[in-house]
Enzyme design. Sequence first.
Site, short mmCIF file in Angstrom:
data_model
loop_
_atom_site.label_atom_id
_atom_site.label_comp_id
_atom_site.label_asym_id
_atom_site.label_seq_id
_atom_site.Cartn_x
_atom_site.Cartn_y
_atom_site.Cartn_z
N CYS A 35 10.25 9.56 -0.78
CA CYS A 35 9.77 10.50 0.11
C CYS A 35 9.39 11.62 -0.86
CB CYS A 35 10.86 11.02 1.11
SG CYS A 35 10.19 12.33 2.07
N ASN A 88 10.15 4.95 3.00
CA ASN A 88 10.49 3.79 4.16
C ASN A 88 11.33 3.08 3.89
OD1 ASN A 88 7.32 3.79 4.69
ND2 ASN A 88 7.06 3.53 2.57
N HIS A 101 10.78 6.80 8.03
CA HIS A 101 11.42 7.05 6.89
C HIS A 101 13.09 7.19 7.08
CE1 HIS A 101 7.89 7.70 4.23
NE2 HIS A 101 7.38 6.95 5.21
N HIS A 108 7.22 3.97 12.97
CA HIS A 108 7.01 4.00 11.26
C HIS A 108 8.35 5.08 10.69
CE1 HIS A 108 4.85 3.98 7.27
NE2 HIS A 108 5.74 4.56 7.15
N ARG A 115 0.72 -1.03 -0.04
CA ARG A 115 0.09 -0.08 0.06
C ARG A 115 0.94 1.24 -0.11
NH1 ARG A 115 -1.03 5.02 2.18
NH2 ARG A 115 -0.25 4.03 4.47
N ASP A 116 1.48 1.54 0.99
CA ASP A 116 2.54 2.77 1.27
C ASP A 116 3.51 2.64 0.31
OD1 ASP A 116 3.12 5.22 2.23
OD2 ASP A 116 4.18 4.22 3.94
#
Length: 306
Positions: free
Chosen positions: A244, A253, A213, A211, A15-16
Amino acid sequence: MKLPTKVKIVDVGPRDGLQNEKQPVSAEVKIGLVHRLQGAGLKEIEVTSFVSPKWVPQMADNAEVMHGIQRKAGVRYSVLTPNMKGFEAAIAAPREEWPDEIVVFGAASEAFSQKNINCSIAESIERFAPVVAAAREKGIDVRGAMSCTVGCPYEGEIAPERVGMLAKLMKDIGVQRVDVADTIGVGSPRKVQAAIEATLAHFGVDHISGHFHDTYGQALVNTLASLELGVWNFQSSSAGLGGCPYAKGATGNVATEDVVYMLHGMGIETGIDLDKLIDAGVYISEALGREPNSRASKAIRTKRAG
């Protein structure tokens, strides 16, 4: 220092990781990635999002993907549902195709909230309240993604008090667990710990995930800093999928492979087979026509090749 002995990872790659890819990725490939991730031992996978295809064309096949997954016992499948329309679409399928968990999101930055979803933080929570209530009523769990918890591309540094405020707002509408997300990857260990400590005032440590990055190469040290506070849930992305968008050319990520390599090296259990995980990352990267964005993957594959 006593660290958690086990860690659970949510792989957000399907998804992300894929949502901002410009080239179309077929439902078949997305399903193949989910199957490979669960085959590698992932117990939580963020599969897709039920958003307008006008805004996120990559996720237009959400129902097809949810329909095509061969579910594995003990695996939690989550989807992003930013509004009531999205939630209703997510449960329009037969019960066995419903997500186990939905994700709603809010920002700790007022400017980011306005630019990202065109409303204030308070208004975003008002929008999510009926979605959360409807999901809980149907027996579907709810996770709240808290973005920009240490830095914002528009406001700069974010005070921990803002994070605490957002965590309380989410708790008040019935969100069961939250992600402390460093959306633009500017965080460093002490700042991340401050954001987590502010969240701990409203959620127990078992209901908080990190979470991070990797824009500035800080994701792994921020993971370690979170472990020091007892956090044992983390989100990462297979092959480092997902750039990003606020820092041109920067990584987004952190790669699941790199997180797992670090955790295993510390003697922390994940239940994940690193070799199979690397193969999953190679699979999706080949579909995208590029190399996995994971140092552990590259090193281990070089070693395999002799």
